[in-house]
Design a protein around this motif. Sequence first.
Motif, PDB file in Angstrom:
ATOM      1  N   PHE A  65       0.837  -1.201   0.000  1.00 37.37           N
ATOM      2  CA  PHE A  65       0.000   0.000   0.000  1.00 37.37           C
ATOM      3  C   PHE A  65       0.874   1.254   0.000  1.00 37.37           C
ATOM      4  N   LEU A  66       1.870   1.287   0.878  1.00 34.37           N
ATOM      5  CA  LEU A  66       2.730   2.467   0.953  1.00 34.37           C
ATOM      6  C   LEU A  66       3.552   2.646  -0.318  1.00 34.37           C
ATOM      7  N   ALA A  67       4.082   1.550  -0.850  1.00 29.78           N
ATOM      8  CA  ALA A  67       4.858   1.643  -2.083  1.00 29.78           C
ATOM      9  C   ALA A  67       3.978   2.106  -3.249  1.00 29.78           C
ATOM     10  N   CYS A  68       2.793   1.539  -3.358  1.00 31.79           N
ATOM     11  CA  CYS A  68       1.873   1.945  -4.436  1.00 31.79           C
ATOM     12  C   CYS A  68       1.425   3.388  -4.239  1.00 31.79           C
ATOM     13  N   GLY A  69       1.173   3.767  -2.995  1.00 32.76           N
ATOM     14  CA  GLY A  69       0.749   5.140  -2.713  1.00 32.76           C
ATOM     15  C   GLY A  69       1.792   6.159  -3.137  1.00 32.76           C
ATOM     16  N   LYS A  70       3.056   5.853  -2.887  1.00 36.30           N
ATOM     17  CA  LYS A  70       4.132   6.764  -3.296  1.00 36.30           C
ATOM     18  C   LYS A  70       4.174   6.902  -4.812  1.00 36.30           C
ATOM     19  N   ARG A  71       3.994   5.781  -5.512  1.00 32.75           N
ATOM     20  CA  ARG A  71       4.009   5.825  -6.978  1.00 32.75           C
ATOM     21  C   ARG A  71       2.790   6.587  -7.497  1.00 32.75           C
ATOM     22  N   LEU A  72       1.623   6.328  -6.903  1.00 25.93           N
ATOM     23  CA  LEU A  72       0.410   7.014  -7.351  1.00 25.93           C
ATOM     24  C   LEU A  72       0.498   8.515  -7.112  1.00 25.93           C
ATOM     25  N   ALA A  73       1.125   8.917  -6.015  1.00 26.82           N
ATOM     26  CA  ALA A  73       1.237  10.339  -5.688  1.00 26.82           C
ATOM     27  C   ALA A  73       2.024  11.096  -6.758  1.00 26.82           C
ATOM     28  N   ARG A  74       2.932  10.409  -7.442  1.00 28.96           N
ATOM     29  CA  ARG A  74       3.745  11.037  -8.488  1.00 28.96           C
ATOM     30  C   ARG A  74       3.054  11.041  -9.852  1.00 28.96           C
ATOM     31  N   ARG A  75       1.942  10.370  -9.956  1.00 27.28           N
ATOM     32  CA  ARG A  75       1.227  10.272 -11.235  1.00 27.28           C
ATOM     33  C   ARG A  75       0.139  11.328 -11.312  1.00 27.28           C
ATOM     34  N   GLN A  76      -0.282  11.602 -12.519  1.00 26.94           N
ATOM     35  CA  GLN A  76      -1.393  12.523 -12.735  1.00 26.94           C
ATOM     36  C   GLN A  76      -2.683  11.702 -12.696  1.00 26.94           C
ATOM     37  N   LEU A  77      -3.287  11.593 -11.533  1.00 31.63           N
ATOM     38  CA  LEU A  77      -4.509  10.804 -11.389  1.00 31.63           C
ATOM     39  C   LEU A  77      -5.729  11.509 -11.945  1.00 31.63           C
ATOM     40  N   GLY A  78      -5.669  12.803 -12.007  1.00 33.44           N
ATOM     41  CA  GLY A  78      -6.843  13.568 -12.414  1.00 33.44           C
ATOM     42  C   GLY A  78      -7.783  13.733 -11.225  1.00 33.44           C
ATOM     43  N   ARG A  79      -8.714  14.637 -11.373  1.00 35.86           N
ATOM     44  CA  ARG A  79      -9.631  14.948 -10.270  1.00 35.86           C
ATOM     45  C   ARG A  79     -10.448  13.731  -9.849  1.00 35.86           C
ATOM     46  N   ARG A  80     -11.019  13.015 -10.820  1.00 33.45           N
ATOM     47  CA  ARG A  80     -11.856  11.845 -10.491  1.00 33.45           C
ATOM     48  C   ARG A  80     -11.032  10.751  -9.812  1.00 33.45           C
ATOM     49  N   GLY A  81      -9.813  10.530 -10.284  1.00 35.03           N
ATOM     50  CA  GLY A  81      -8.943   9.519  -9.684  1.00 35.03           C
ATOM     51  C   GLY A  81      -8.566   9.885  -8.256  1.00 35.03           C
ATOM     52  N   GLN A  82      -8.264  11.149  -8.024  1.00 39.13           N
ATOM     53  CA  GLN A  82      -7.933  11.606  -6.675  1.00 39.13           C
ATOM     54  C   GLN A  82      -9.127  11.461  -5.739  1.00 39.13           C
ATOM     55  N   ILE A  83     -10.309  11.814  -6.225  1.00 40.20           N
ATOM     56  CA  ILE A  83     -11.520  11.694  -5.407  1.00 40.20           C
ATOM     57  C   ILE A  83     -11.781  10.231  -5.069  1.00 40.20           C
ATOM     58  N   ARG A  84     -11.661   9.353  -6.050  1.00 47.73           N
ATOM     59  CA  ARG A  84     -11.900   7.927  -5.798  1.00 47.73           C
ATOM     60  C   ARG A  84     -10.906   7.371  -4.783  1.00 47.73           C
ATOM     61  N   LEU A  85      -9.646   7.748  -4.917  1.00 50.05           N
ATOM     62  CA  LEU A  85      -8.627   7.290  -3.976  1.00 50.05           C
ATOM     63  C   LEU A  85      -8.914   7.815  -2.566  1.00 50.05           C
ATOM     64  N   ALA A  86      -9.283   9.091  -2.465  1.00 50.61           N
ATOM     65  CA  ALA A  86      -9.604   9.675  -1.161  1.00 50.61           C
ATOM     66  C   ALA A  86     -10.817   8.985  -0.544  1.00 50.61           C
ATOM     67  N   GLN A  87     -11.825   8.687  -1.351  1.00 54.11           N
ATOM     68  CA  GLN A  87     -13.008   7.992  -0.833  1.00 54.11           C
ATOM     69  C   GLN A  87     -12.635   6.628  -0.259  1.00 54.11           C
ATOM     70  N   LEU A  88     -11.776   5.920  -0.965  1.00 53.40           N
ATOM     71  CA  LEU A  88     -11.342   4.608  -0.469  1.00 53.40           C
ATOM     72  C   LEU A  88     -10.563   4.736   0.839  1.00 53.40           C
ATOM     73  N   LEU A  89      -9.688   5.733   0.909  1.00 58.77           N
ATOM     74  CA  LEU A  89      -8.871   5.913   2.119  1.00 58.77           C
ATOM     75  C   LEU A  89      -9.708   6.359   3.316  1.00 58.77           C
ATOM     76  N   PHE A  90     -10.695   7.203   3.064  1.00 53.52           N
ATOM     77  CA  PHE A  90     -11.511   7.735   4.151  1.00 53.52           C
ATOM     78  C   PHE A  90     -12.696   6.849   4.524  1.00 53.52           C
ATOM     79  N   ALA A  91     -12.996   5.829   3.746  1.00 54.46           N
ATOM     80  CA  ALA A  91     -14.219   5.042   3.900  1.00 54.46           C
ATOM     81  C   ALA A  91     -14.448   4.527   5.321  1.00 54.46           C
ATOM     82  N   ASP A  92     -13.465   3.953   5.933  1.00 57.08           N
ATOM     83  CA  ASP A  92     -13.638   3.368   7.268  1.00 57.08           C
ATOM     84  C   ASP A  92     -13.029   4.218   8.375  1.00 57.08           C
ATOM     85  N   MET A  93     -12.622   5.427   8.043  1.00 61.97           N
ATOM     86  CA  MET A  93     -11.981   6.289   9.025  1.00 61.97           C
ATOM     87  C   MET A  93     -13.037   7.030   9.845  1.00 61.97           C
ATOM     88  N   PRO A  94     -12.873   7.070  11.163  1.00 58.83           N
ATOM     89  CA  PRO A  94     -13.819   7.834  11.993  1.00 58.83           C
ATOM     90  C   PRO A  94     -13.817   9.319  11.593  1.00 58.83           C
TER      91      PRO A  94
END
Length: 127
Positions: A65-94
């Motif tokens: 997860f950390l290795a992939c996250g570092k690689r993804l952070a350097r890529r141009q995910l676009g707005r929709r990709g960033q939103i989807r990633l944030a939704q996944l990360l925040f999904a189970d967070m209080p």
Amino acid sequence: MSRLERFQNLLDAIEACDWQDAEMVMSAVLEEARADTPLVPFGHIEDDAEFWAAMATYEELRAYFLACGKRLARRQLGRRGQIRLAQLLFADMPDEDRRAVIATRRSGGAGRQVIQPERHQAEGPRR
């Protein structure tokens, strides 16, 4: 033979074994499967990723997860990709932790505040 039929055959074979023998064999197979990295996908890559993640240990999940996250952070995910990633990360967070992450980012303190998740003891076998 379909995946479902192979699955059923495996369950039938396990059920037919002495429980101690089945447990020993399944433990060895699972340990061996967890020792390797994901294989080249043969079908839908999302299905293969989900299967591998279900077999991985906590340490393997965290490392990938950390290795992939570092690689993804350097890529141009676009707005929709960033939103989807944030939704996944925040999904189970209080809510309190979500607010802390957002406040840290807005105040420019990214990287200064580290929120450590509570570590829980495993609650039985993974499914």
